[in-house]
Design a protein around this motif. Sequence first.
Motif, short mmCIF file in Angstrom:
data_model
loop_
_atom_site.label_atom_id
_atom_site.label_comp_id
_atom_site.label_asym_id
_atom_site.label_seq_id
_atom_site.Cartn_x
_atom_site.Cartn_y
_atom_site.Cartn_z
N PRO A 141 31.41 -33.89 54.07
CA PRO A 141 30.57 -34.33 55.21
C PRO A 141 31.17 -34.03 56.58
O PRO A 141 30.45 -33.57 57.49
CB PRO A 141 30.44 -35.84 54.98
N ASP A 142 32.48 -34.27 56.77
CA ASP A 142 33.07 -34.03 58.09
C ASP A 142 33.10 -32.55 58.42
O ASP A 142 32.88 -32.16 59.58
CB ASP A 142 34.49 -34.61 58.14
N GLU A 143 33.37 -31.71 57.43
CA GLU A 143 33.35 -30.27 57.66
C GLU A 143 31.94 -29.80 58.02
O GLU A 143 31.76 -28.95 58.90
CB GLU A 143 33.85 -29.53 56.42
N ARG A 144 30.95 -30.37 57.34
CA ARG A 144 29.56 -30.00 57.63
C ARG A 144 29.19 -30.42 59.06
O ARG A 144 28.57 -29.64 59.80
CB ARG A 144 28.61 -30.67 56.63
N THR A 145 29.59 -31.63 59.45
CA THR A 145 29.30 -32.10 60.81
C THR A 145 29.97 -31.19 61.84
O THR A 145 29.35 -30.81 62.84
CB THR A 145 29.79 -33.54 60.99
N ASN A 146 31.22 -30.84 61.61
CA ASN A 146 31.94 -30.01 62.58
C ASN A 146 31.36 -28.61 62.68
O ASN A 146 31.34 -28.01 63.76
CB ASN A 146 33.42 -29.96 62.24
N ARG A 147 30.87 -28.09 61.56
CA ARG A 147 30.21 -26.78 61.63
C ARG A 147 28.90 -26.90 62.40
O ARG A 147 28.55 -26.00 63.18
CB ARG A 147 29.96 -26.24 60.22
N LEU A 148 28.19 -28.00 62.21
CA LEU A 148 26.95 -28.21 62.97
C LEU A 148 27.26 -28.37 64.45
O LEU A 148 26.48 -27.91 65.30
CB LEU A 148 26.21 -29.43 62.44
N VAL A 149 28.39 -29.00 64.78
CA VAL A 149 28.82 -29.07 66.19
C VAL A 149 28.93 -27.66 66.77
O VAL A 149 28.45 -27.39 67.88
CB VAL A 149 30.18 -29.80 66.30
N GLU A 150 29.55 -26.75 66.04
CA GLU A 150 29.71 -25.37 66.52
C GLU A 150 28.36 -24.67 66.65
O GLU A 150 28.08 -24.03 67.68
CB GLU A 150 30.61 -24.59 65.56
N LEU A 151 27.54 -24.80 65.63
CA LEU A 151 26.23 -24.14 65.67
C LEU A 151 25.36 -24.72 66.78
O LEU A 151 24.58 -23.99 67.41
CB LEU A 151 25.54 -24.31 64.32
N ASN A 152 25.49 -26.01 67.02
CA ASN A 152 24.73 -26.64 68.10
C ASN A 152 25.14 -26.07 69.46
O ASN A 152 24.28 -25.78 70.30
CB ASN A 152 24.97 -28.15 68.08
N VAL A 153 26.44 -25.89 69.68
CA VAL A 153 26.90 -25.30 70.94
C VAL A 153 26.32 -23.90 71.11
O VAL A 153 25.84 -23.53 72.20
CB VAL A 153 28.44 -25.26 70.99
N VAL A 154 26.34 -23.11 70.06
CA VAL A 154 25.81 -21.74 70.13
C VAL A 154 24.32 -21.76 70.48
O VAL A 154 23.86 -20.99 71.33
CB VAL A 154 26.05 -21.00 68.81
N GLU A 155 23.57 -22.65 69.84
CA GLU A 155 22.13 -22.71 70.12
C GLU A 155 21.86 -23.18 71.54
O GLU A 155 20.93 -22.68 72.20
CB GLU A 155 21.44 -23.63 69.11
N GLN A 156 22.65 -24.13 72.05
CA GLN A 156 22.45 -24.60 73.42
C GLN A 156 22.78 -23.50 74.43
O GLN A 156 22.15 -23.39 75.48
CB GLN A 156 23.27 -25.86 73.69
N LEU A 157 23.78 -22.68 74.10
CA LEU A 157 24.11 -21.56 74.97
C LEU A 157 22.96 -20.57 75.02
O LEU A 157 22.60 -20.06 76.10
CB LEU A 157 25.39 -20.88 74.46
N LYS A 158 22.35 -20.33 73.88
CA LYS A 158 21.18 -19.44 73.85
C LYS A 158 20.02 -20.06 74.63
O LYS A 158 19.26 -19.33 75.29
CB LYS A 158 20.77 -19.19 72.40
N ASN A 159 19.87 -21.38 74.55
CA ASN A 159 18.83 -22.04 75.33
C ASN A 159 19.03 -21.84 76.82
O ASN A 159 18.06 -21.68 77.58
CB ASN A 159 18.79 -23.53 75.01
#
Length: 211
Positions: A141-159
């Motif tokens: 679970p923690d690894e999944r959350t941290n990967r989502l943290v990274e993917l979220n940053v990437v998507e916000q940058l694209k936004n």
Amino acid sequence: MMPFERLLLENKAWAAEKVGEDPLFFKRLENIQQPDFLWIGCSDSRVPANEITGTQPGEIFVHRNVANLVINTDVNLLSVLDYAVNHLKVKHVIVCGHYGCGGVKAATTNHDYKYLLNMWLRNIKDVYRLHREELDAIHEPDERTNRLVELNVVEQLKNLAKTSIIQRAWKQENRPDLHGWVYGLKNGIINPLLDIKANTSLDPLYEYDDL
């Protein structure tokens, strides 16, 4: 002493220390603000932009919200972005998330956080949906959350890149560059994930042709 009174005492001590080191410190800040950076970060109290980057007041213009989101209907964020890009003329915009983000973790659950938080966290759930196959394959679970943290940053940058504010500045002044970072609470180190240079080509669907 009440807790808030300690903050006021610390403020006076800090101001006195600054004047002791540099008598003109506040005089310079009073008359000019020319930061090179806009920082879009998480509201988490453990991630203060100036402190973790070793910068001084006046060097970073800051906007913070839960899970460092860039939402195209968020007038607060867009006002900050407009002011930073078009009036302060910042050269870089940074979206900085952090590992162990409570907002991101909350978005991975099916818990009802009531209307406002549900609405806000839905934006992170959308990021999960876009990357569901990769994230569902991570069983810890923690690894999944941290990967989502990274993917979220990437998507916000694209936004950010999809906004007319950024695209107009790219076209007219070839700035700002965009940077996606994640801060580590465990070690204090920033992990740079993605840079988007000014005038990078986007999906044509999001490009404005009459700026």
